[in-house]
Each structure stands twice: as C-alpha cells, then as structure tokens.
Enzyme design. Structure first.
Site, PDB file in Angstrom:
ATOM      1  CE  LYS A  72      -2.442   1.582   3.654  1.00 35.87           C
ATOM      2  NZ  LYS A  72      -3.547   1.795   4.619  1.00 35.87           N
ATOM      3  NE  ARG A 116      -4.837  -0.663   7.471  1.00 37.41           N
ATOM      4  CZ  ARG A 116      -4.038   0.236   8.010  1.00 37.41           C
ATOM      5  NH1 ARG A 116      -4.479   1.071   8.945  1.00 37.41           N
ATOM      6  NH2 ARG A 116      -2.796   0.341   7.614  1.00 37.41           N
ATOM      7  CD  GLN A 144      -8.828   6.616   9.259  1.00 37.20           C
ATOM      8  OE1 GLN A 144      -9.129   5.416   9.345  1.00 37.20           O
ATOM      9  NE2 GLN A 144      -8.593   7.198   8.092  1.00 37.20           N
ATOM     10  CG  ASP A 166     -13.148  17.421  15.036  1.00 39.10           C
ATOM     11  OD1 ASP A 166     -12.922  16.323  14.494  1.00 39.10           O
ATOM     12  OD2 ASP A 166     -12.553  18.471  14.719  1.00 39.10           O
ATOM     13  N   GLY A 231      -4.616   7.947  16.095  1.00 36.01           N
ATOM     14  CA  GLY A 231      -4.100   9.096  15.334  1.00 36.01           C
ATOM     15  C   GLY A 231      -2.590   9.101  15.183  1.00 36.01           C
ATOM     16  CB  ALA A 232       0.177   8.678  17.575  1.00 34.93           C
ATOM     17  CG  ASP A 233      -0.660   7.589  11.284  1.00 35.05           C
ATOM     18  OD1 ASP A 233      -0.295   8.749  11.563  1.00 35.05           O
ATOM     19  OD2 ASP A 233      -1.358   7.338  10.293  1.00 35.05           O
ATOM     20  CE  LYS A 237       0.265  12.340  12.280  1.00 35.99           C
ATOM     21  NZ  LYS A 237      -0.571  11.505  11.419  1.00 35.99           N
ATOM     22  CB  SER A 304      -3.770   1.492  16.006  1.00 37.60           C
ATOM     23  OG  SER A 304      -3.858   1.482  14.608  1.00 37.60           O
TER      24      SER A 304
HETATM   25  N1  LIG Z   1      -3.442   3.970  13.080  1.00 34.42           N
HETATM   26  C1  LIG Z   1      -3.809   3.824  11.814  1.00 34.42           C
HETATM   27  O1  LIG Z   1      -3.788   2.717  11.266  1.00 34.42           O
HETATM   28  C2  LIG Z   1      -4.286   5.018  11.049  1.00 34.42           C
HETATM   29  C3  LIG Z   1      -4.955   4.837   9.839  1.00 34.42           C
HETATM   30  C4  LIG Z   1      -5.435   5.957   9.159  1.00 34.42           C
HETATM   31  C5  LIG Z   1      -5.206   7.225   9.668  1.00 34.42           C
HETATM   32  N2  LIG Z   1      -4.503   7.366  10.833  1.00 34.42           N
HETATM   33  C6  LIG Z   1      -4.244   8.693  11.406  1.00 34.42           C
HETATM   34  O2  LIG Z   1      -5.421   9.080  12.091  1.00 34.42           O
HETATM   35  C7  LIG Z   1      -5.520  10.514  12.105  1.00 34.42           C
HETATM   36  C8  LIG Z   1      -6.888  10.938  11.619  1.00 34.42           C
HETATM   37  O3  LIG Z   1      -7.094  10.499  10.292  1.00 34.42           O
HETATM   38  P1  LIG Z   1      -8.501  10.824   9.567  1.00 34.42           P
HETATM   39  O4  LIG Z   1      -8.434  10.145   8.267  1.00 34.42           O
HETATM   40  O5  LIG Z   1      -9.629  10.547  10.495  1.00 34.42           O
HETATM   41  O6  LIG Z   1      -8.348  12.398   9.405  1.00 34.42           O
HETATM   42  P2  LIG Z   1      -9.515  13.494   9.331  1.00 34.42           P
HETATM   43  O7  LIG Z   1      -8.847  14.747   8.890  1.00 34.42           O
HETATM   44  O8  LIG Z   1     -10.639  12.959   8.528  1.00 34.42           O
HETATM   45  O9  LIG Z   1     -10.005  13.628  10.851  1.00 34.42           O
HETATM   46  C9  LIG Z   1      -9.218  14.137  11.902  1.00 34.42           C
HETATM   47  C10 LIG Z   1     -10.124  15.004  12.776  1.00 34.42           C
HETATM   48  O10 LIG Z   1      -9.394  15.348  13.976  1.00 34.42           O
HETATM   49  C11 LIG Z   1      -9.748  16.692  14.302  1.00 34.42           C
HETATM   50  N3  LIG Z   1      -8.725  17.239  15.189  1.00 34.42           N
HETATM   51  C12 LIG Z   1      -7.472  17.626  14.855  1.00 34.42           C
HETATM   52  N4  LIG Z   1      -6.820  18.038  15.953  1.00 34.42           N
HETATM   53  C13 LIG Z   1      -7.673  17.903  16.993  1.00 34.42           C
HETATM   54  C14 LIG Z   1      -7.586  18.168  18.399  1.00 34.42           C
HETATM   55  N5  LIG Z   1      -6.459  18.669  18.919  1.00 34.42           N
HETATM   56  N6  LIG Z   1      -8.653  17.914  19.182  1.00 34.42           N
HETATM   57  C15 LIG Z   1      -9.819  17.425  18.642  1.00 34.42           C
HETATM   58  N7  LIG Z   1      -9.955  17.168  17.319  1.00 34.42           N
HETATM   59  C16 LIG Z   1      -8.905  17.400  16.509  1.00 34.42           C
HETATM   60  C17 LIG Z   1      -9.845  17.391  12.951  1.00 34.42           C
HETATM   61  O11 LIG Z   1     -10.596  18.587  13.028  1.00 34.42           O
HETATM   62  C18 LIG Z   1     -10.526  16.316  12.097  1.00 34.42           C
HETATM   63  O12 LIG Z   1     -11.934  16.447  12.083  1.00 34.42           O
HETATM   64  C19 LIG Z   1      -4.340  11.003  11.248  1.00 34.42           C
HETATM   65  O13 LIG Z   1      -3.278  11.332  12.113  1.00 34.42           O
HETATM   66  C20 LIG Z   1      -3.999   9.797  10.402  1.00 34.42           C
HETATM   67  O14 LIG Z   1      -2.662   9.836   9.955  1.00 34.42           O
HETATM   68  C21 LIG Z   1      -4.055   6.296  11.529  1.00 34.42           C
END
Ligand SMILES: NC(=O)c1ccc[n+]([C@@H]2O[C@H](COP(=O)([O-])OP(=O)(O)OC[C@H]3O[C@@H](n4cnc5c(N)ncnc54)[C@H](O)[C@@H]3O)[C@@H](O)[C@H]2O)c1
Length: 334
Positions: A72, A116, A144, A166, A231-233, A237, A304
C-alpha cells in the site's frame, strides 16, 4: 508470454464490497498470523513533505500461510479537507500474486484503510476493554472516527452513548448528522465541546487526531478505561498525556513501528516509559500467547500505527468479492 489481467477497483467499489464484520474477521486472522510469526512485514518507510504538512508511507507485507501479499502507498495530509476538499488519507493498494510477483489488482485504498483501521480498534476493544462497556468518548470526528464506531458496534452489538468532540465544530456536527442514521443500535450520539467532556467517565476512549501534543489528560481517565489510540501513526505525533501510560497496560500493533511512530514514540524517546513497560502486541493476545484485560480496574492502551498485513487481507477480501460479483474492470499492464 501469457496475458496478465490486473483488476482495477475504485475506492467506492471497494467500499461497497466490504462489511465491517468480514473485515474484523480478516484483520483478526492477520493479527494472529503475525503473533505466531508467519508474516513478513518490514516497518514502513516515510517521505516527509514538510512544506505541505504531509507524509507518505509504503507498506509491503506477505502473510505466508495465507499466501497473500500486497503493497500500500498511503499518505497523511491533515490539511487536505480544508485546502483541497480531499480526505486526509488517500491510498492505493496493489495486491500481488506471490507465485509470480504480478499485480493481480490495483485498488483505491482510502475506504479500505478506514475499514481495516476501524477493525483494529474493534479487535483491540474485544480483547482489552471491559465486556460491559457502554460509553465511548471520541476525540476527533473525521474519517477514521466513523469506522472506529462501526467496529465497536459490530463487536459490542450495541452501545449506550457515544460522545463526540472535535476541535472543528463543523466536523463534529457533520459527523453526527452523517453517522447518526447509520448507527442503528446506538441510543445516544452526543456532541460535546471539550476533550474532557468526551473522555471523562467513558469506558472506551478513541483518539483519531493528527495531534503532535497530548490532548487527553491523565486526570480525566478513570480506572477500567480502555483507550484506542489511532491518530499517532508517524514520528512526533501524540494524543495522550504520557502519565496515562505509566498507569496502563500498553499493547502495540508492532513494536518496530510503534516505538518510532506510535503513541508510545514520544514518551519512549523522552525516557518516560521503557520497552519493558510494553505488555505485548495485539497479535500475541489474539493468538493466545499473552493475556488481554486481566481486571476490571486495569487501564488498557492500544496504540495502532496501522499494519501492512491489515491492508493485504482487506484488499484480498475485496478482490475475492469483486471477482465473485464481477465488479471492476481489468487492464493489461504487462
Ligand atoms: N493507526 C492507523 O492505522 C491510522 C490509519 C489511518 C489514519 N490514521 C491517522 O489518524 C488521524 C486521523 O485520520 P482521519 O483520516 O480521520 O483524518 P480526518 O482529517 O478525517 O479527521 C481528523 C479530525 O481530527 C480533528 N482534530 C485535529 N486536531 C484535533 C484536536 N487537537 N482535538 C480534537 N480534534 C482534533 C480534525 O478537526 C478532524 O476532524 C491522522 O493522524 C492519520 O494519519 C491512523
């Protein structure tokens, strides 16, 4: 030379083919295979696009006993939604035939990634959260977060309350308007203004923000809580006050990845926690090699980072269903 046909599937097609129940089953099997040592999965390398506040990762894997391989290519650009009306995470998955290295399918991977990742959260909750969990606190209400809730609903059957916060009010309201009707077995989807209100007294906390500083504070987390940190990936982060880690049983998806770019990355680098403080991996727990939750009082943290094997089994599932349903189109790449 034989003719090689590669199946092309769009994100929407992949989305229409996947159900959370099936993805959870596939991802749990992948975690087990990893726990038992039957996968090849080098930690993901990154490119950092500093000037665009984004990054890109490459995620190859091979599940040997299942004979499934994929790569990927995936990014994280948190400014995408506001700057380009694009999702933060866009991805492409290439499913590979291990016997000859050919690309048997190329598919949009954004929906697949969300499914996933949701599945990983659901599986972690199944093994680490209390069975009588009813209240979920969501920190971050983006893409997510949506599949995290559907996976928890799939695992638990029903939940009483999901509190949604949020930092962008519009994102929170959109989440509630869009997801409310989908979550049939959910009594209450409640918007809250602060992270504290979302997590205080919640049985399960789910963090899905790209934050680079702690936003969930130790004093808000009670005994018995399970936290899915999604979120921390990527390096730097973090979403949790590291003091939570000092009180918690910490479970990683993969030590190599998590120690550099997961929720434990920063506290490890600062010496707040050590490798010995990590209980184990979700794969070891799923495979029965390590215990999951061991008491009602325990605080459990699942960090994760996202594993390539999750993508491979989910892409394979979409591929098999597409073939069976005659979905998509083929091209001759080679
Ligand atoms: N662990 C994994 O396997 C995995 C997979 C996909 C994405 N991620 C990570 O997850 C995170 C979110 O991805 P997403 O696709 O949902 O993004 P997204 O942009 O769709 O959603 C993130 C949300 O978090 C909000 N946000 C940001 N900072 C904030 C804070 N301090 N307090 C409250 N809300 C806050 C934003 O306004 C947004 O609505 C990213 O860091 C992404 O890299 C991790």
């Amino acid at each position: 030379m034989g003719i090689l046909k590669t199946l092309i599937l769009t994100d929407n097609e992949v989305g229409s083919l996947l159900s959370m129940e099936e993805v959870i089953e596939a991802v749990e099997q992948a975690f087990k295979e990893k726990g038992l040592g039957h996968v090849q999965m080098p930690p993901k390398p990154y490119l950092f696009f500093e000037r665009y506040s984004g990054d890109l990762r490459v995620m190859p894997s091979y599940l040997k006993r299942m004979d499934i391989a994929a790569v990927k290519v995936v990014n994280s650009h948190p400014k995408n939604p506001s700057s380009y009306s694009l999702p933060t995470v866009i991805a492409t998955v290439i499913l590979i035939d291990p016997k000859n290295g050919a690309a048997i399918a190329i598919m949009g991977g954004a929906h697949l990634t969300a499914m996933r990742t949701g599945a990983a959260g659901g599986i972690a909750a199944k093994h680490l959260a209390r069975r009588d969990s009813k209240v979920v606190g969501l920190v971050g209400a983006g893409v997510q977060a949506r599949t995290q809730v559907s996976a928890l609903l799939t695992v638990y059957g029903k939940l009483e309350e999901v509190r949604v916060c949020d930092k962008v009010e519009e994102a929170r309201n959109k989440f509630i308007a869009e997801t409310g009707p989908q979550y049939g077995h959910l009594s209450d989807l409640i918007p809250v203004e602060s992270v504290e209100k979302a997590v205080d007294g919640a049985d399960i906390v789910v963090t899905t923000t790209p934050s680079k500083q702690p936003i969930v504070m130790d004093e808000w987390i009670s005994e018995g809580t399970h936290l899915n940190c999604i979120g921390a990936d990527a390096p730097a982060k973090e979403e949790l006050d590291p003091a939570i880690m000092k009180r918690a049983k910490i479970v990683v998806d993969d030590w190599e990845q998590a120690s550099h770019c997961g929720e434990i990355g920063v506290p490890l680098a600062k010496g707040i926690i050590k490798k010995e403080d990590i209980w184990g991996s979700i794969g070891e727990i799923v495979a029965g090699l390590k215990e999951g939750r061991s008491s009602r009082q325990e605080i459990t943290v699942f960090t994760s980072t996202g594993l390539a094997i999750q993508d491979a089994v989910t892409a394979n599932l979409a591929y098999e269903k597409a073939r069976a349903g005659n979905i998509g189109r083929t091209i001759e790449l080679t």
